[in-house]
Scaffold this active site. Sequence first.
Site, PDB file in Angstrom:
ATOM      1  N   LYS A  11      35.707  22.637 -15.404  1.00 43.53           N
ATOM      2  CA  LYS A  11      35.650  23.405 -16.671  1.00 43.53           C
ATOM      3  C   LYS A  11      34.208  23.777 -16.966  1.00 43.53           C
ATOM      4  CE  LYS A  11      33.548  20.144 -19.410  1.00 43.53           C
ATOM      5  NZ  LYS A  11      32.191  20.125 -19.726  1.00 43.53           N
ATOM      6  N   ASP A 137      37.147  14.289 -22.293  1.00 46.36           N
ATOM      7  CA  ASP A 137      37.486  15.588 -21.692  1.00 46.36           C
ATOM      8  C   ASP A 137      38.853  15.576 -20.976  1.00 46.36           C
ATOM      9  OD1 ASP A 137      35.437  17.319 -22.382  1.00 46.36           O
ATOM     10  OD2 ASP A 137      34.233  16.919 -20.586  1.00 46.36           O
TER      11      ASP A 137
HETATM   12  C1  LIG Z   1      29.940  16.944 -22.841  1.00 44.49           C
HETATM   13  C2  LIG Z   1      31.416  17.168 -22.642  1.00 44.49           C
HETATM   14  O1  LIG Z   1      31.715  17.147 -21.252  1.00 44.49           O
HETATM   15  C3  LIG Z   1      31.763  18.585 -23.137  1.00 44.49           C
HETATM   16  O2  LIG Z   1      33.027  19.019 -22.698  1.00 44.49           O
HETATM   17  C4  LIG Z   1      32.271  16.130 -23.366  1.00 44.49           C
HETATM   18  O3  LIG Z   1      32.026  16.140 -24.759  1.00 44.49           O
HETATM   19  C5  LIG Z   1      32.074  14.744 -22.789  1.00 44.49           C
HETATM   20  O4  LIG Z   1      33.286  14.278 -22.334  1.00 44.49           O
HETATM   21  P1  LIG Z   1      33.423  13.002 -21.343  1.00 44.49           P
HETATM   22  O5  LIG Z   1      32.368  13.055 -20.293  1.00 44.49           O
HETATM   23  O6  LIG Z   1      34.862  12.940 -20.937  1.00 44.49           O
HETATM   24  O7  LIG Z   1      33.069  11.838 -22.339  1.00 44.49           O
HETATM   25  P2  LIG Z   1      33.386  10.267 -22.238  1.00 44.49           P
HETATM   26  O8  LIG Z   1      33.398   9.846 -20.804  1.00 44.49           O
HETATM   27  O9  LIG Z   1      34.576   9.943 -23.106  1.00 44.49           O
HETATM   28  O10 LIG Z   1      32.101   9.691 -22.975  1.00 44.49           O
HETATM   29  C6  LIG Z   1      30.826   9.549 -22.383  1.00 44.49           C
HETATM   30  C7  LIG Z   1      29.835   9.292 -23.515  1.00 44.49           C
HETATM   31  O11 LIG Z   1      29.575  10.511 -24.213  1.00 44.49           O
HETATM   32  C8  LIG Z   1      29.488  10.302 -25.618  1.00 44.49           C
HETATM   33  N1  LIG Z   1      30.445  11.186 -26.305  1.00 44.49           N
HETATM   34  C9  LIG Z   1      31.445  11.828 -25.617  1.00 44.49           C
HETATM   35  C10 LIG Z   1      32.315  12.686 -26.250  1.00 44.49           C
HETATM   36  C11 LIG Z   1      32.137  12.884 -27.644  1.00 44.49           C
HETATM   37  N2  LIG Z   1      32.947  13.701 -28.323  1.00 44.49           N
HETATM   38  N3  LIG Z   1      31.158  12.235 -28.318  1.00 44.49           N
HETATM   39  C12 LIG Z   1      30.296  11.409 -27.670  1.00 44.49           C
HETATM   40  O12 LIG Z   1      29.389  10.850 -28.282  1.00 44.49           O
HETATM   41  C13 LIG Z   1      29.724   8.828 -25.856  1.00 44.49           C
HETATM   42  O13 LIG Z   1      28.458   8.237 -25.984  1.00 44.49           O
HETATM   43  C14 LIG Z   1      30.353   8.321 -24.577  1.00 44.49           C
HETATM   44  O14 LIG Z   1      29.931   7.027 -24.307  1.00 44.49           O
HETATM   45  N1  LIG Z   2      36.384  10.891  -9.304  1.00 49.47           N
HETATM   46  C1  LIG Z   2      35.117  11.024  -9.741  1.00 49.47           C
HETATM   47  N2  LIG Z   2      34.478  12.194  -9.619  1.00 49.47           N
HETATM   48  C2  LIG Z   2      33.210  12.350 -10.094  1.00 49.47           C
HETATM   49  N3  LIG Z   2      32.499  11.357 -10.648  1.00 49.47           N
HETATM   50  C3  LIG Z   2      33.076  10.160 -10.796  1.00 49.47           C
HETATM   51  C4  LIG Z   2      34.409   9.944 -10.346  1.00 49.47           C
HETATM   52  N4  LIG Z   2      34.721   8.673 -10.645  1.00 49.47           N
HETATM   53  C5  LIG Z   2      33.640   8.132 -11.231  1.00 49.47           C
HETATM   54  N5  LIG Z   2      32.638   9.000 -11.314  1.00 49.47           N
HETATM   55  C6  LIG Z   2      31.313   8.735 -11.927  1.00 49.47           C
HETATM   56  O1  LIG Z   2      31.299   9.363 -13.220  1.00 49.47           O
HETATM   57  C7  LIG Z   2      30.015   9.885 -13.558  1.00 49.47           C
HETATM   58  C8  LIG Z   2      30.170  11.277 -14.188  1.00 49.47           C
HETATM   59  O2  LIG Z   2      30.684  12.162 -13.227  1.00 49.47           O
HETATM   60  P1  LIG Z   2      31.434  13.548 -13.587  1.00 49.47           P
HETATM   61  O3  LIG Z   2      31.353  14.388 -12.362  1.00 49.47           O
HETATM   62  O4  LIG Z   2      32.771  13.304 -14.154  1.00 49.47           O
HETATM   63  O5  LIG Z   2      30.466  14.104 -14.722  1.00 49.47           O
HETATM   64  P2  LIG Z   2      30.495  15.400 -15.582  1.00 49.47           P
HETATM   65  O6  LIG Z   2      30.883  16.583 -14.747  1.00 49.47           O
HETATM   66  O7  LIG Z   2      29.154  15.465 -16.247  1.00 49.47           O
HETATM   67  O8  LIG Z   2      31.618  15.148 -16.660  1.00 49.47           O
HETATM   68  P3  LIG Z   2      31.702  15.722 -18.146  1.00 49.47           P
HETATM   69  O9  LIG Z   2      31.484  17.206 -18.060  1.00 49.47           O
HETATM   70  O10 LIG Z   2      33.128  15.357 -18.529  1.00 49.47           O
HETATM   71  O11 LIG Z   2      30.666  15.001 -18.946  1.00 49.47           O
HETATM   72  C9  LIG Z   2      29.200   9.861 -12.273  1.00 49.47           C
HETATM   73  O12 LIG Z   2      28.164   8.935 -12.454  1.00 49.47           O
HETATM   74  C10 LIG Z   2      30.158   9.388 -11.168  1.00 49.47           C
HETATM   75  O13 LIG Z   2      29.574   8.429 -10.295  1.00 49.47           O
END
Ligand SMILES: C[C@](O)(CO)[C@H](O)COP(=O)(O)OP(=O)(O)OC[C@H]1O[C@@H](n2ccc(N)nc2=O)[C@H](O)[C@@H]1O
Ligand SMILES: Nc1ncnc2c1ncn2[C@@H]1O[C@H](COP(=O)(O)OP(=O)(O)OP(=O)(O)O)[C@@H](O)[C@H]1O
Length: 294
Positions: A11, A137
């Site tokens: 996304k 997410d």
């Molecule tokens: C940045 C985005 O990817 C935009 O789509 C999302 O808001 C984050 O979604 P995500 O990675 O699925 O988030 P999570 O894995 O649930 O949370 C990771 C960390 O991000 C922060 N977090 C996340 C989502 C949210 N609405 N508020 C937050 O403050 C929290 O500190 C949490 O510990």
């Molecule tokens: N199946 C997986 N694919 C990717 N990363 C993973 C997975 N499982 C665990 N992780 C861990 O999760 C962390 C975040 O990875 P991810 O690729 O989901 O981040 P992101 O794209 O920034 O997600 P978001 O946009 O939801 O914040 C990494 O440190 C990675 O090691």
Amino acid sequence: MNSITMKAYAKINLGLDVLRKREDGYHDVSMIMQTVSLYDTLTFRKSRKRDITLKTNLPYLPSDQKNIVYKAIELFKNTFHISEGIHATIYKRIPVAAGLAGGSSDAAAALKGLNTLYRTGLTLKELMELGVTLGADVPYCLLMGTALSEGIGEILTPLGPMPSCNILLVKPDLNVSTKYVYENLVLDHTVPHPDIPSMLKAIEHGDLAELIVTMGNILETVTVKEYPVINHIKNDMINNGALTSLMSGSGPTVFGIYDNPATAEKAYKYFKNSSYKKQVFLTNPYWPDLPLKQ
Ligand SMILES: C[C@](O)(CO)[C@H](O)COP(=O)(O)OP(=O)(O)OC[C@H]1O[C@@H](n2ccc(N)nc2=O)[C@H](O)[C@@H]1O
Ligand SMILES: Nc1ncnc2c1ncn2[C@@H]1O[C@H](COP(=O)(O)OP(=O)(O)OP(=O)(O)O)[C@@H](O)[C@H]1O
């Protein structure tokens, strides 16, 4: 049926505003999400052994409890008291820790795939309720398409579709922690908020020109300050014909929107010949063929 193969799509955030910090440490957001055509491929197979096993094509990705797919399988097994083992393979194309929800989308594909494999009949709403316990997410990654995302990310309104275009993704070689970015966000009067209501109107009008002038991501105020290379890529995209260019999620991936496929292809080649070459993808907005049962 003994196994199932799923595609897990990335996304981007066309718009990302953060409204307030909540008591539980999370933040209330107002975001416009869009699925793009870049995807990971996952296979889930029933196994005679009782445990969960995982194999991925990336040596640095955890294949134990730390992998969000492992967590999703465990959650599903516990919910339905499944004692049989499950073996999963993950072929990653979506860059890791990139702001593209790669992990969340893999987890969503796991819940959706296992729901089909075990004929457990959960509705989209029920899958989302399970999914949000894995990450904010994940509910959106189950819904997909163009959507407004509120609450911490679990309150979703389908929109759109967004006008057709090409979307170029470029990820610089650094990993950004989402938690760090939210924790370091300063929400005072100096911080410019993107205009999400105007974006909603532009999507309703199907007007790409109107949409691109309203796009914005408040998390850039944290990540760009730390990593100026993100701004360099944004400027480079504009110089290479992008209508606009923005950081996705908490970063560091930058995306550019193009209304001309030839210009997009030229920009893709430009970045492919740069130091980012392995992390450059030319994509389109993507919508699932068949929405899940509501
Ligand atoms: C940045 C985005 O990817 C935009 O789509 C999302 O808001 C984050 O979604 P995500 O990675 O699925 O988030 P999570 O894995 O649930 O949370 C990771 C960390 O991000 C922060 N977090 C996340 C989502 C949210 N609405 N508020 C937050 O403050 C929290 O500190 C949490 O510990
Ligand atoms: N199946 C997986 N694919 C990717 N990363 C993973 C997975 N499982 C665990 N992780 C861990 O999760 C962390 C975040 O990875 P991810 O690729 O989901 O981040 P992101 O794209 O920034 O997600 P978001 O946009 O939801 O914040 C990494 O440190 C990675 O090691």
